[in-house]
Design an enzyme around this catalytic site. Structure first.
Site, PDB file in Angstrom:
ATOM      1  N   GLU A   1       6.318   5.225  -0.326  1.00 45.95           N
ATOM      2  CA  GLU A   1       6.135   5.374  -1.778  1.00 45.95           C
ATOM      3  C   GLU A   1       6.410   4.061  -2.503  1.00 45.95           C
ATOM      4  O   GLU A   1       6.870   4.045  -3.632  1.00 45.95           O
ATOM      5  CB  GLU A   1       6.966   6.540  -2.309  1.00 45.95           C
ATOM      6  CG  GLU A   1       6.655   7.849  -1.587  1.00 45.95           C
ATOM      7  CD  GLU A   1       6.619   9.082  -2.483  1.00 45.95           C
ATOM      8  OE1 GLU A   1       6.561  10.192  -1.950  1.00 45.95           O
ATOM      9  OE2 GLU A   1       6.628   8.900  -3.716  1.00 45.95           O
TER      10      GLU A   1
HETATM   11  C1  LIG Z   1       6.693   7.951   7.869  1.00 45.98           C
HETATM   12  C2  LIG Z   1       5.717   7.358   6.891  1.00 45.98           C
HETATM   13  C3  LIG Z   1       4.987   8.205   6.052  1.00 45.98           C
HETATM   14  C4  LIG Z   1       4.052   7.657   5.159  1.00 45.98           C
HETATM   15  N1  LIG Z   1       3.298   8.510   4.370  1.00 45.98           N
HETATM   16  C5  LIG Z   1       2.310   7.983   3.600  1.00 45.98           C
HETATM   17  C6  LIG Z   1       1.413   8.846   2.885  1.00 45.98           C
HETATM   18  O1  LIG Z   1       1.519  10.075   2.916  1.00 45.98           O
HETATM   19  N2  LIG Z   1       0.399   8.269   2.168  1.00 45.98           N
HETATM   20  C7  LIG Z   1       0.210   6.904   2.116  1.00 45.98           C
HETATM   21  O2  LIG Z   1      -0.721   6.446   1.471  1.00 45.98           O
HETATM   22  N3  LIG Z   1       1.064   6.054   2.782  1.00 45.98           N
HETATM   23  C8  LIG Z   1       2.082   6.568   3.532  1.00 45.98           C
HETATM   24  N4  LIG Z   1       2.913   5.728   4.224  1.00 45.98           N
HETATM   25  C9  LIG Z   1       2.737   4.285   4.129  1.00 45.98           C
HETATM   26  C10 LIG Z   1       3.822   3.595   3.296  1.00 45.98           C
HETATM   27  O3  LIG Z   1       3.693   3.910   1.969  1.00 45.98           O
HETATM   28  C11 LIG Z   1       3.699   2.087   3.586  1.00 45.98           C
HETATM   29  O4  LIG Z   1       4.233   1.904   4.892  1.00 45.98           O
HETATM   30  C12 LIG Z   1       4.442   1.205   2.591  1.00 45.98           C
HETATM   31  O5  LIG Z   1       3.759   1.207   1.383  1.00 45.98           O
HETATM   32  C13 LIG Z   1       4.593  -0.247   3.087  1.00 45.98           C
HETATM   33  O6  LIG Z   1       3.384  -0.784   3.525  1.00 45.98           O
HETATM   34  P1  LIG Z   1       3.309  -1.485   4.978  1.00 45.98           P
HETATM   35  O7  LIG Z   1       3.970  -0.619   5.946  1.00 45.98           O
HETATM   36  O8  LIG Z   1       1.889  -1.841   5.220  1.00 45.98           O
HETATM   37  O9  LIG Z   1       4.183  -2.805   4.831  1.00 45.98           O
HETATM   38  P2  LIG Z   1       3.705  -4.371   4.157  1.00 45.98           P
HETATM   39  O10 LIG Z   1       2.998  -3.979   2.973  1.00 45.98           O
HETATM   40  O11 LIG Z   1       2.936  -4.912   5.325  1.00 45.98           O
HETATM   41  O12 LIG Z   1       5.085  -4.913   3.982  1.00 45.98           O
HETATM   42  C14 LIG Z   1       5.869  -5.516   5.030  1.00 45.98           C
HETATM   43  C15 LIG Z   1       7.135  -6.108   4.392  1.00 45.98           C
HETATM   44  O13 LIG Z   1       6.759  -7.123   3.440  1.00 45.98           O
HETATM   45  C16 LIG Z   1       7.337  -6.821   2.172  1.00 45.98           C
HETATM   46  N5  LIG Z   1       6.455  -7.270   1.103  1.00 45.98           N
HETATM   47  C17 LIG Z   1       5.119  -7.049   0.985  1.00 45.98           C
HETATM   48  N6  LIG Z   1       4.646  -7.601  -0.164  1.00 45.98           N
HETATM   49  C18 LIG Z   1       5.710  -8.176  -0.788  1.00 45.98           C
HETATM   50  C19 LIG Z   1       5.888  -8.904  -2.009  1.00 45.98           C
HETATM   51  N7  LIG Z   1       4.858  -9.182  -2.831  1.00 45.98           N
HETATM   52  N8  LIG Z   1       7.133  -9.349  -2.328  1.00 45.98           N
HETATM   53  C20 LIG Z   1       8.187  -9.093  -1.509  1.00 45.98           C
HETATM   54  N9  LIG Z   1       8.106  -8.425  -0.319  1.00 45.98           N
HETATM   55  C21 LIG Z   1       6.874  -7.961   0.020  1.00 45.98           C
HETATM   56  C22 LIG Z   1       7.482  -5.305   2.177  1.00 45.98           C
HETATM   57  O14 LIG Z   1       8.447  -4.886   1.251  1.00 45.98           O
HETATM   58  C23 LIG Z   1       7.928  -5.076   3.627  1.00 45.98           C
HETATM   59  O15 LIG Z   1       9.313  -5.338   3.721  1.00 45.98           O
HETATM   60  C24 LIG Z   1       3.866   6.247   5.107  1.00 45.98           C
HETATM   61  C25 LIG Z   1       4.609   5.402   5.937  1.00 45.98           C
HETATM   62  C26 LIG Z   1       5.526   5.946   6.823  1.00 45.98           C
HETATM   63  C27 LIG Z   1       6.288   5.019   7.727  1.00 45.98           C
END
Ligand SMILES: Cc1cc2nc3c(=O)[nH]c(=O)nc-3n(C[C@H](O)[C@H](O)[C@H](O)COP(=O)(O)OP(=O)(O)OC[C@H]3O[C@@H](n4cnc5c(N)ncnc54)[C@H](O)[C@@H]3O)c2cc1C
Length: 554
Positions: A403
């Protein structure tokens, strides 16, 4: 052309309470008196919670769901019968029509037992259905809400993709309109979708054709996609660290022909809709964290009062007392913040997005600290799977990731609020705080003035560079989180003092005083660090890792 044009235009939201703080303003009318559910709703909620706790006592086996890595469909069907899946759906569409404040209190109760169950309900109700309630046409509401409120159809929210998580606007899923058949042809894949393995309806965000030069965030639309359509497929459920009973899959859309009437809201407004849906999703996530934190405190107190070491109950040992003091004060503050914010949300017409982001960030991190203390207080028991602590620890970790990660929350909080930065000539006077908390009110007033002044200086110091100044964004966000939490605590404790007098509010006063001191100390540190005394060193230290490809020092 599809029916989207018929959905009502959205009213522009008023500025938020928190944005006023960036300009040194405390709009007391928005936070005093501390919000309460109205009498009828509170009574109805108490009945629902009593019935839920009876049901949960017999049927909600959180440890078993965790071990099986699955929540039985029969159990989810029973949640539907209990009205848990249509809690916030308006009554005319078959739901119970409860407010966000009531729904968050339900999620708090569920998370005392099982965060995985709350994730299933949240994936369905907080974000899976919410778009239809907020942006749906009357036709769409009639078609989808009754079957989703009963749980016949489970919802899922599909935004994240393998190549776009935090940077959601970088999505590559596309939808192209076929005028001849009045359908949108959808292609792409979504990653880690909660409930995706069994949901019947997906709220899907996809890129749609837009005029050249249109910003990426304005070329995204939202669709209601039924699983039964050809070309929709999902992967087997994924194995996770925690919330193991919940279902998480990838979803693939291959030439899926979505009826024109299932475009949700206006074409091109999908990104804004996706974010607005998350505003309430983050609140129910935050209230769930409060529920788990309270459960961990209760269980650990029971152990600490009984467990003897060196001839004492460990509860008497100051290092253990210190943990409980922090667990209590921070949980009290997080709870105050979450329900102050649901009050702002339920008022209607207010922009509560910053407050919601702060609640998610603060409550998620408070829970992580609380459950970590609970594991420690319980010693070896804390680490053993026969006790709930290790499961609660694993379940708690996700709250800082989904989220919107907490880094993205801090970026959003700081960069949205700082647009209103303006030094205040004088400290605001907090006239509605109970006189018993005069010193804490004075501290909060001074913090507000200091914050506004520091924000104006920060804009002057970094100007157009601010979007790239992550160190600064983090400190700005942490400073306002502590300030907003303190104001929430003052509002909550004032309400208690007005209702029960100083004697009756003695516990609230103790926790308020402790939290106020700790929040002020952290706040002052974050404001001092805004000048960036360590920033070059921080960058240099991270470069050591990057240049060496990790930790290579001998
Ligand atoms: C169990 C689970 C359930 C989920 N359920 C849903 C769902 O129902 N629907 C849905 O759409 N998604 C869902 N997600 C996805 C979740 O919302 C994303 O994993 C989350 O938004 C982070 O994206 P990412 O994993 O691609 O990490 P990235 O976006 O690749 O981030 C990696 C790291 O970089 C940091 N980072 C990235 N950009 C910046 C910035 N500009 N400044 C500082 N730090 C930054 C992030 O904070 C993180 O620490 C789910 C994920 C999990 C694990």
């Amino acid at each position: 052309m599809s029916s989207a044009a018929s959905s009502p235009a959205r009213k522009q939201s008023k500025p938020s309470f928190a944005r006023g703080l960036f300009a040194g303003r405390v709009d007391e009318d928005l936070i005093f008196p501390y919000p309460r559910l109205d009498g009828d709703e509170a009574e109805a909620l108490d009945m629902v919670l009593a019935e839920f706790n009876r049901f949960a006592g017999d049927h909600l086996h959180g440890a078993e769901f965790d071990t099986r890595m699955e929540i039985p469909q029969e159990f989810i069907r029973q949640l539907g019968e209990l009205g848990m899946l249509g809690f916030t759906v308006p009554e005319e569409y078959g739901g119970s029509g409860f407010s966000t404040g009531a729904y968050c209190r339900l999620m708090q109760a569920i998370c005392r037992y099982c965060a995985a169950t709350a994730t299933v309900i949240g994936g369905h109700q907080s974000i899976g259905i919410k778009g239809i309630i907020m942006f749906g046409s009357e036709e769409q509401k009639r078609e989808f809400l009754p079957r989703m409120a009963s749980g016949e159809w489970i919802g899922a929210y599909a935004l994240t993709e393998p190549g776009s998580g935090s940077d959601a606007a970088a999505m590559t899923t596309r939808a192209v309109y076929d005028e001849a058949d009045d359908v949108w042809v959808l292609n792409g894949s979504k990653q880690w979708i909660t409930n995706g393995g069994f949901s019947q309806v997906f709220t899907v965000f996809a890129k749609t054709p837009a005029e050249p030069g249109t910003k990426p965030t304005q070329a995204i639309s939202c669709f209601l996609v039924k699983r039964e359509l050809n070309g929709v497929s999902t992967t087997p459920p994924m194995h996770k660290m925690g919330i193991r009973g919940s279902n998480t899959v990838d979803v693939v859309f291959e030439n899926v022909r979505v009826p024109g009437g299932h475009l949700l809201g206006q074409q091109g407004r999908g990104f804004k809709m996706a974010m607005e849906i998350l505003n309430t999703g983050r609140l129910s996530l935050a209230s769930g964290c409060i529920g788990s934190a309270r459960e961990m405190i209760d269980a650990s107190v029971k152990f600490a009062l009984e467990r003897k070491a060196f001839g004492h109950a460990i509860s008497e040992l100051e290092m253990i007392r210190h943990k409980f003091a922090l667990m209590m004060a921070e949980t009290y503050a997080a709870e105050a913040m979450v329900y102050l914010t649901t009050g702002l949300c339920d008022r209607g017409g207010l922009d509560f997005s910053i407050e919601s982001a702060m609640s998610k960030t603060f409550a998620g991190e408070v829970l992580w600290r609380v459950v970590n203390h609970a594991v420690q207080i319980n010693g070896g028991n804390g680490y053993m799977s026969e006790y709930p602590y290790e499961r609660f620890l694993r379940d708690a970790r996700i709250n800082m990731i989904f989220e919107g990660t907490n880094e993205i929350m801090r970026l959003y909080i700081s960069m949205t609020g700082i647009r209103d930065a303006a030094a205040a000539a004088t400290a605001p006077s907090l006239t509605r705080v109970h006189r018993a908390l005069a010193a804490e009110a004075e501290a909060a007033a001074v913090m507000t003035r200091t914050f506004a002044g520091a924000m104006e200086q920060t804009v002057a110091r970094h100007g157009k560079d601010l979007p790239a100044r992550g160190y600064v964004q983090e400190r700005v966000a942490d400073a306002i989180i502590d300030l907003y939490a303190l104001l929430a605590v003052l509002s909550r404790c004032t309400a208690r003092l007005e209702a029960a007098g100083e004697e009756g509010a003695a516990r609230d006063i103790t926790l308020t005083r402790l939290f106020a001191r700790q929040a002020r100390d952290r706040f002052e540190r974050n404001i001092a660090l805004l000048a960036g005394p360590d920033d070059e060193l921080l960058t240099a230290a991270s470069e050591v890792a990057y240049k060496d490809g990790g930790y290579r020092l001998t």
